[in-house]
Design an enzyme around this catalytic site. Structure first.
Site, short mmCIF file in Angstrom:
data_model
loop_
_atom_site.label_atom_id
_atom_site.label_comp_id
_atom_site.label_asym_id
_atom_site.label_seq_id
_atom_site.Cartn_x
_atom_site.Cartn_y
_atom_site.Cartn_z
CG HIS A 228 -2.09 -0.90 1.12
ND1 HIS A 228 -2.25 -1.99 1.94
CD2 HIS A 228 -3.16 -0.87 0.30
CE1 HIS A 228 -3.39 -2.61 1.61
NE2 HIS A 228 -3.95 -1.94 0.63
N GLY B 92 -14.34 6.12 -15.62
CA GLY B 92 -13.62 6.42 -16.85
C GLY B 92 -14.41 7.35 -17.74
CE LYS C 272 -8.58 -3.53 -1.04
NZ LYS C 272 -7.20 -3.53 -0.52
CB ALA D 47 -13.20 2.50 -6.67
CG ASN E 147 -9.92 8.04 -18.09
OD1 ASN E 147 -10.22 7.76 -16.93
ND2 ASN E 147 -10.15 7.22 -19.08
#
Length: 311
Positions: free
Chosen positions: A64, A100, A95, A97, A132
């Site tokens: 992480h 797009g 992770k 999330a 994006n």
């Protein structure tokens, strides 16, 4: 056809179409380990020390990177050097999330249908200052994850466009993606139709999605496989958190199962172990880390050999 769980890592590596999955499976066979060490410490020195101690006994190190308070580019250089020295892959547990471009377009059209006067709000959506977002989160910023992490992961909740965005960055670099199909924490919502939709999404992108973070063989389970017969679909690597030899939980919702239950009984491929190896905090002494890493390595490999009938 027979289940993928009856094939050896070596056999699967030889046939796998995704380069990073081939590398992972081949590493597992070569080192005789299905252990991924999760190193969740907050400073550079201890992260590198733990990785150096556990590295000989694992196929993958999970980081992480955004919790490391003294992060710098030299950390990545040294982490890559350790991966080369000890022969393991690096997985940044980001992770992802975010949405797009295609998701932004659909959201904008929905807003326009409900409120034709919302053009200013729509303009902000379809022309965000960062472009994006998920692609830039992966390729750019402080961490430049795609430049050094062999694997990363994402939540499927934004829809298939999140995979498309990440793939546009990662595929040319021979990176791979793991989708979070299930979680090990008590009361989590990644179940049922959500898991089935995740498997279906992965099948649409089986040139980049190397596998799942899951608690079982979700790609072969009747409730989540989407009607694909056992052994006939793509080969997805199942990596599984919540593995412990000495504890069944941590008081914060995490639930632990043994390597035997995860690898042999549930058909998963990689066991993820963190505090069970390095002890939490800044990490135990190196000799204790080595002892625990060997212990989990041996237990996971024994379970794998029993699963494929070679024990």
């Amino acid at each position: 056809m027979s289940s993928i769980t009856l094939k050896s890592y070596k056999e699967r590596a030889a046939a796998h179409p995704i380069a990073v999955a081939r590398d992972l499976l081949a590493c597992m066979d070569r080192k005789q380990t299905n252990l991924c060490v999760s190193v969740d410490v907050t400073n550079k020195k201890n992260l590198l020390r733990i990785v150096d101690a556990a590295g000989p006994y694992c196929c993958c190190v999970k980081t992480h990177i955004d919790i490391v308070s003294d992060f710098d580019e030299d950390l990545i250089v040294q982490l890559q050097a350790l991966a080369e020295k000890h022969d393991f892959l690096i997985w940044e547990d980001r992770k992802f999330a975010d949405i797009g471009d295609r998701d932004l377009l659909f959201l904008s059209l929905s807003l326009l249908q409900r409120d034709p006067t919302s053009s200013s709000q729509i303009n902000k959506l379809i022309n965000p200052p960062t472009g994006n977002t998920v692609k830039l989160q992966y390729s750019s910023g402080v961490y430049k994850i795609a430049s050094w992490a062999h694997l990363t992961n994402a939540h499927p909740i934004p829809g298939s466009a999140i995979v498309t965005g990440l793939k546009s960055v990662g595929l040319p670099l021979n990176r791979g993606l793991l989708l979070l199909a299930e979680m090990s924490s008590k009361g989590n919502l990644a179940t049922g139709d959500y898991t089935a939709a995740t498997v279906a999404m992965a099948r649409e992108h089986d040139d980049f999605v190397a596998g799942f973070v899951a608690q079982r063989r979700v790609d072969e389970d009747v409730d989540s496989a989407g009607g694909v017969a056992v052994g006939s679909g793509a080969d997805f690597v199942i990596v599984t958190p919540g593995v412990g030899l000495d504890s069944t939980g941590d008081g914060m919702g995490q639930q632990y199962r043994s390597p035997d239950e995860v690898i042999r009984k549930c058909g998963c491929d990689v066991q993820i172990v963190g505090r069970g190896i390095y002890g939490g905090g800044d990490g135990d002494a190196d000799d204790k880390i080595v002892q625990q890493a060997k212990r989990y390595m041996d237990a996971g490999w024994k379970a794998y050999l029993q699963r494929i009938g070679s024990a």
